[in-house]
Design a protein around this motif. Structure first.
Motif, mmCIF file in Angstrom:
data_model
loop_
_atom_site.group_PDB
_atom_site.id
_atom_site.type_symbol
_atom_site.label_atom_id
_atom_site.label_comp_id
_atom_site.label_asym_id
_atom_site.label_seq_id
_atom_site.Cartn_x
_atom_site.Cartn_y
_atom_site.Cartn_z
ATOM 1 N N GLN A 98 0.839 -1.202 0.000
ATOM 2 C CA GLN A 98 0.000 0.000 0.000
ATOM 3 C C GLN A 98 0.875 1.252 0.000
ATOM 4 O OE1 GLN A 98 -3.127 0.079 3.044
ATOM 5 N NE2 GLN A 98 -3.015 -2.157 3.115
ATOM 6 N N ALA A 99 1.900 1.248 0.833
ATOM 7 C CA ALA A 99 2.793 2.403 0.933
ATOM 8 C C ALA A 99 3.548 2.626 -0.372
ATOM 9 C CB ALA A 99 3.770 2.212 2.092
ATOM 10 N N TYR A 100 4.050 1.556 -0.982
ATOM 11 C CA TYR A 100 4.784 1.667 -2.244
ATOM 12 C C TYR A 100 3.940 2.370 -3.308
ATOM 13 C CZ TYR A 100 6.669 0.379 -6.782
ATOM 14 O OH TYR A 100 7.123 0.427 -8.070
ATOM 15 N N ALA A 101 2.666 1.974 -3.428
ATOM 16 C CA ALA A 101 1.792 2.516 -4.471
ATOM 17 C C ALA A 101 1.046 3.770 -4.031
ATOM 18 C CB ALA A 101 0.801 1.444 -4.913
ATOM 19 N N GLY A 102 1.229 4.183 -2.778
ATOM 20 C CA GLY A 102 0.528 5.372 -2.283
ATOM 21 C C GLY A 102 -0.971 5.152 -2.171
ATOM 22 N N LEU A 103 -1.372 3.917 -1.884
ATOM 23 C CA LEU A 103 -2.798 3.615 -1.783
ATOM 24 C C LEU A 103 -3.319 4.015 -0.413
ATOM 25 C CD1 LEU A 103 -2.962 0.060 -3.401
ATOM 26 C CD2 LEU A 103 -3.154 2.298 -4.514
ATOM 27 N N GLU A 104 -4.416 4.714 -0.444
ATOM 28 C CA GLU A 104 -5.097 5.059 0.796
ATOM 29 C C GLU A 104 -6.502 4.493 0.693
ATOM 30 O OE1 GLU A 104 -4.402 9.203 1.636
ATOM 31 O OE2 GLU A 104 -2.237 8.909 1.569
ATOM 32 N N LYS A 105 -7.532 5.291 0.887
ATOM 33 C CA LYS A 105 -8.883 4.750 0.828
ATOM 34 C C LYS A 105 -9.356 4.502 -0.609
ATOM 35 C CE LYS A 105 -13.450 5.250 2.718
ATOM 36 N NZ LYS A 105 -14.351 5.939 3.595
ATOM 37 N N GLU A 106 -9.075 5.443 -1.505
ATOM 38 C CA GLU A 106 -9.521 5.340 -2.897
ATOM 39 C C GLU A 106 -8.465 4.616 -3.729
ATOM 40 O OE1 GLU A 106 -12.566 6.541 -3.725
ATOM 41 O OE2 GLU A 106 -12.814 7.230 -1.652
ATOM 42 N N VAL A 107 -8.886 3.617 -4.502
ATOM 43 C CA VAL A 107 -7.980 2.838 -5.348
ATOM 44 C C VAL A 107 -8.582 2.736 -6.746
ATOM 45 C CG1 VAL A 107 -6.868 0.598 -5.692
ATOM 46 C CG2 VAL A 107 -7.164 1.490 -3.372
ATOM 47 N N VAL A 108 -7.770 3.009 -7.749
ATOM 48 C CA VAL A 108 -8.196 2.807 -9.127
ATOM 49 C C VAL A 108 -7.729 1.409 -9.527
ATOM 50 C CG1 VAL A 108 -8.074 3.641 -11.511
ATOM 51 C CG2 VAL A 108 -7.963 5.281 -9.609
ATOM 52 N N VAL A 109 -8.670 0.562 -9.916
ATOM 53 C CA VAL A 109 -8.377 -0.802 -10.353
ATOM 54 C C VAL A 109 -8.515 -0.807 -11.874
ATOM 55 C CG1 VAL A 109 -9.100 -3.213 -10.249
ATOM 56 C CG2 VAL A 109 -9.199 -1.786 -8.186
ATOM 57 N N VAL A 110 -7.438 -1.233 -12.545
ATOM 58 C CA VAL A 110 -7.397 -1.165 -13.999
ATOM 59 C C VAL A 110 -7.056 -2.539 -14.571
ATOM 60 C CG1 VAL A 110 -6.249 -0.080 -15.975
ATOM 61 C CG2 VAL A 110 -6.603 1.236 -13.863
ATOM 62 N N GLY A 111 -7.874 -2.999 -15.512
ATOM 63 C CA GLY A 111 -7.548 -4.217 -16.236
ATOM 64 C C GLY A 111 -6.545 -3.871 -17.318
ATOM 65 N N ASN A 112 -5.432 -4.600 -17.342
ATOM 66 C CA ASN A 112 -4.380 -4.318 -18.323
ATOM 67 C C ASN A 112 -3.930 -5.632 -18.974
ATOM 68 O OD1 ASN A 112 -2.351 -3.225 -19.853
ATOM 69 N ND2 ASN A 112 -1.174 -2.394 -18.143
ATOM 70 N N GLY A 113 -4.804 -6.183 -19.799
ATOM 71 C CA GLY A 113 -4.461 -7.417 -20.505
ATOM 72 C C GLY A 113 -4.419 -8.607 -19.566
ATOM 73 N N GLY A 114 -3.215 -9.144 -19.346
ATOM 74 C CA GLY A 114 -3.051 -10.326 -18.508
ATOM 75 C C GLY A 114 -2.895 -10.025 -17.034
ATOM 76 N N ARG A 115 -2.949 -8.747 -16.658
ATOM 77 C CA ARG A 115 -2.798 -8.409 -15.243
ATOM 78 C C ARG A 115 -3.775 -7.316 -14.856
ATOM 79 N NH1 ARG A 115 2.997 -5.220 -14.729
ATOM 80 N NH2 ARG A 115 2.191 -3.123 -15.042
ATOM 81 N N ILE A 116 -3.929 -7.155 -13.547
ATOM 82 C CA ILE A 116 -4.794 -6.134 -12.971
ATOM 83 C C ILE A 116 -3.875 -5.171 -12.233
ATOM 84 C CG2 ILE A 116 -6.677 -5.719 -11.342
ATOM 85 C CD1 ILE A 116 -7.071 -8.957 -11.726
ATOM 86 N N GLU A 117 -4.095 -3.869 -12.394
ATOM 87 C CA GLU A 117 -3.243 -2.886 -11.723
ATOM 88 C C GLU A 117 -4.046 -2.127 -10.675
ATOM 89 O OE1 GLU A 117 -0.242 -1.999 -15.472
ATOM 90 O OE2 GLU A 117 -1.781 -0.516 -15.003
#
Length: 144
Positions: A98-117
């Motif tokens: 969470q800290a690495y990506a700067g994730l707090e309460k709001e998260v953008v979930v993105v489908g990117n082909g073979g993976r989810i970001e």
């Protein structure tokens, strides 16, 4: 194949519910274990096992005797953790991730082909092409 963008929330314990369309795209044969990696541009990448194994095999095939390849192997495997998808479609994102990506309460979930970001909104907006004309220009440059 994962695609589209979804606005999601982390609960106070660091759990995220995957959007139904994303969860439905995970192969049934995958089981409940997914692989989470600290990825490029300060996002997190979530892989179904079949996609992760493809990437892992490429990394494992590198030479331990080459210093750059050895560094890549070490750094890659150090940045990956397995996570379990519970019966409600939630997964726990470890605090360090969470800290690495700067994730707090709001998260953008993105489908990117073979993976989810997983992205923080601020970081995602810096790493996406907003103008369709710019996207078309890049597609023409790289695909035609």
């Amino acid at each position: 194949m994962f695609r589209s963008q979804y606005d999601c929330k982390l609960d106070p314990k660091g759990r995220l519910v995957l959007p139904a369309k994303i969860k439905a795209a995970i192969p049934e044969a995958n089981g409940t274990t997914l692989m989470l990696r600290m990825a490029e541009d300060r996002c997190l990448a979530l892989y179904p096992m079949v996609e992760y194994k493809k990437l892992e095999n490429k990394i494992k095939a590198l030479s331990i005797h080459n210093p750059e390849q050895r560094l890549l192997q070490r750094s890659f495997f150090n940045s990956v953790v397995d996570v379990e998808l519970d019966s409600t479609g939630r997964l726990l994102i470890p605090k360090v991730y969470q800290a690495y990506a700067g994730l707090e309460k709001e998260v953008v979930v993105v489908g990117n082909g073979g993976r989810i970001e997983f992205w923080s909104q601020e970081n995602y907006s810096k790493n996406i092409i907003v103008d369709p004309a710019d996207l078309s220009g890049l597609m023409e440059k790289h695909l035609i």
